[in-house]
Design an enzyme around this catalytic site. Structure first.
Site, PDB file in Angstrom:
ATOM      1  N   ASP A  25      -2.691  -0.848   6.598  1.00  0.00           N
ATOM      2  CA  ASP A  25      -3.171  -1.207   4.935  1.00  0.00           C
ATOM      3  C   ASP A  25      -3.306  -1.694   4.630  1.00  0.00           C
ATOM      4  O   ASP A  25      -3.669  -2.600   3.741  1.00  0.00           O
ATOM      5  CB  ASP A  25      -3.674  -0.157   4.274  1.00  0.00           C
ATOM      6  CG  ASP A  25      -4.304   1.658   4.616  1.00  0.00           C
ATOM      7  OD1 ASP A  25      -5.057   1.150   6.135  1.00  0.00           O
ATOM      8  OD2 ASP A  25      -4.855   2.459   4.668  1.00  0.00           O
ATOM      9  N   HIS A  31      -5.180   3.879   6.266  1.00  0.00           N
ATOM     10  CA  HIS A  31      -4.523   5.102   5.325  1.00  0.00           C
ATOM     11  C   HIS A  31      -3.363   5.237   6.933  1.00  0.00           C
ATOM     12  O   HIS A  31      -2.578   6.369   5.714  1.00  0.00           O
ATOM     13  CB  HIS A  31      -5.049   7.015   4.991  1.00  0.00           C
ATOM     14  CG  HIS A  31      -6.733   6.199   4.594  1.00  0.00           C
ATOM     15  ND1 HIS A  31      -6.005   6.535   3.291  1.00  0.00           N
ATOM     16  CD2 HIS A  31      -7.738   6.735   4.401  1.00  0.00           C
ATOM     17  CE1 HIS A  31      -7.324   6.151   2.338  1.00  0.00           C
ATOM     18  NE2 HIS A  31      -8.477   6.795   3.871  1.00  0.00           N
ATOM     19  N   ASP A  35       0.973  -1.356  -0.519  1.00  0.00           N
ATOM     20  CA  ASP A  35      -0.224   0.037   0.180  1.00  0.00           C
ATOM     21  C   ASP A  35       0.879   1.480   0.357  1.00  0.00           C
ATOM     22  O   ASP A  35       1.305   1.149   0.622  1.00  0.00           O
ATOM     23  CB  ASP A  35      -0.910  -0.413   1.291  1.00  0.00           C
ATOM     24  CG  ASP A  35      -1.667   1.694   1.319  1.00  0.00           C
ATOM     25  OD1 ASP A  35      -2.590   1.029   0.301  1.00  0.00           O
ATOM     26  OD2 ASP A  35      -1.433   2.170   2.173  1.00  0.00           O
TER      27      ASP A  35
END
Length: 184
Positions: A165, A160, A12
């Site tokens: 994530d 986030h 991510d």
């Protein structure tokens, strides 16, 4: 027969905008899909001052702060590549896994090529949204993270924070794999 294994790595990223080059990769989070405690994370100095306000609002990351505390992009990508190399034996294939993989992969690919000259993931990525669609027969609009989470009921959630994530995505991937009847 070969001794080649596929090593699935959930990745991510947080960025300052929608496309690499014009906008910066600000943080990377990655973990082994089947060993999510084995993770990598770093924050990166911006390569441009350009940013999309909504992108920074979502992450809470300050471009100004990263100019001081972030890693130089080449150093960050070397560290990421070294971490990836520790996951796999020489004949193994490292598979990039992401939720909306085209977005995250585009930044990782750009940064690996720009700062190291090659991408350890090669030129492909496995998208969890597409995998879920294939495993369940749902429509594309039903691949939003909220809809997938409502169906699969993961224990983690998206925050986030790139590493958190990546771990959340790894859990989603494992849950989709368990319902996909041999797709993985």
């Amino acid at each position: 027969m070969t001794d080649c294994r596929e090593i699935f790595v959930s990745v991510d990223v947080e960025t300052s905008g929608p496309i690499p080059g014009e906008y910066s990769l600000l943080s990377i989070g990655a973990c082994s899909v089947f060993d999510p405690d084995n993770g990598f994370t770093c924050e990166i100095k911006p390569i441009t001052d350009k940013f999309a306000p909504k992108a920074l609002e979502v992450t809470g990351i300050s471009v100004k702060d990263l100019k001081n505390r972030g890693l130089d992009p080449e150093t960050a990508m070397k560290a990421f590549a070294e971490w990836l190399s520790r996951l796999a034996k020489p004949n193994d294939i490292i598979v990039f896994v992401g939720f909306n993989a085209p977005f995250d992969w585009s930044f990782i690919n750009y940064y690996f090529h720009r700062f190291l000259g090659k991408n350890p993931f090669g030129f492909t990525a496995l998208d969890i949204k597409a995998l879920y669609m294939g495993a369940t027969g749902c429509s594309w609009r039903d691949t939003r993270s909220s809809k997938i989470a409502a169906h699969l009921k993961p224990t983690l959630s998206g925050t986030h924070d790139a590493l958190e994530d990546a771990r959340y995505q790894a859990e989603i991937f494992r849950l989709v794999s368990s319902i996909s009847h041999g797709v993985i």
